[in-house]
Design an enzyme around this catalytic site. Sequence first.
Site, PDB file in Angstrom:
ATOM      1  CE1 TYR A 133     -11.953   4.275  -3.070  1.00  0.00           C
ATOM      2  CE2 TYR A 133     -13.106   4.436  -5.179  1.00  0.00           C
ATOM      3  CZ  TYR A 133     -12.541   3.670  -4.179  1.00  0.00           C
ATOM      4  OH  TYR A 133     -12.547   2.298  -4.282  1.00  0.00           O
ATOM      5  CG  ASP A 167     -11.116  -4.215   8.869  1.00  0.00           C
ATOM      6  OD1 ASP A 167     -11.374  -3.084   9.309  1.00  0.00           O
ATOM      7  OD2 ASP A 167     -11.434  -4.575   7.724  1.00  0.00           O
ATOM      8  N   GLY A 215      -7.555  -2.722   2.599  1.00  0.00           N
ATOM      9  CA  GLY A 215      -7.954  -1.757   3.634  1.00  0.00           C
ATOM     10  C   GLY A 215      -8.049  -0.345   3.088  1.00  0.00           C
ATOM     11  N   GLY A 216      -8.969   0.426   3.656  1.00  0.00           N
ATOM     12  CA  GLY A 216      -9.097   1.829   3.263  1.00  0.00           C
ATOM     13  C   GLY A 216     -10.528   2.206   2.963  1.00  0.00           C
TER      14      GLY A 216
END
Length: 266
Positions: free
Chosen positions: A142, A34, A74-75
């Site tokens: 998104y 991360d 992740g993101g």
Amino acid sequence: MPEHRVLITGAAGAVGKLLRPRLIRDDRILRLLDVQPIAAAVPGERVEIVPGSVTDPASMTAACRDVDAIIHLGGLSREDDWERLLAINIDGTRTILEAARTAGVPRVVLASSNHAAGFRHIGEAGPGGLPADSNPRPDTYYGVSKAAMEALGSLYHSRFGMDVTCLRIGSCFERPADVRQLSLWLSPDDCARLIECCLATTEPAYRVLWGVSANTRAVVSPGAAEAIGYKSLDDAERFAADLPGTLPDLLGGEFCTTPLGRPGPM
Ligand code: 15L
């Protein structure tokens, strides 16, 4: 499964933190990645802590070394500035897939979202619920980033034979927060159960699955997830008394009306 190493990107995020204790196995090393600080290993926990960003190809290539499977969480997890979504969610997914390919990682689980199909009408598919392979109908930038993630996963399967499972996650929290989430809740335990099924498939394939629990008010079909052995043991209905209201018409709920390009609802 013989001893193996699983890389989790976004390990310090909400879903990453819920999954970490639930994916511990004697025969597994979890490599936790991360950009945000990651909690240190607790005694007995076989984890490797790797600071790094999915936007950085060099650190992703290093993070994929000796890895048997990747869980890409992740993101950004909600509506945001288009340029950021492009860099972090879309290009970040390409970067992790490319790093996986270079390192020879055979299996990737991608955290997609119900918002890839948020403009689908609840109930449009009838009593069986929306099938998992419903074409994307994103509700936000998104949602577009998650549809692009699915497309990238499809490409890497078709071109390179990688086993890619996209989970269109509903609402993965300790408990549902509103009436819509009574339909879309994915309990943390079920999320771990579903990921274990993704890690255990035997034939490389490209799959899109809904990530939801066996909710009484289900609106999406569990069929594709069940086909790889998933069996939910949870149902959001036990929280229903605290969450009155009516279900929105559209799967994405308030994401469908949030202004584009600005941080939206969680
Ligand atoms: C998502 O994709 C988000 O990451 C999460 O924070 C929730 O908003 C969830 O969808 C949802 O639809 O409840």
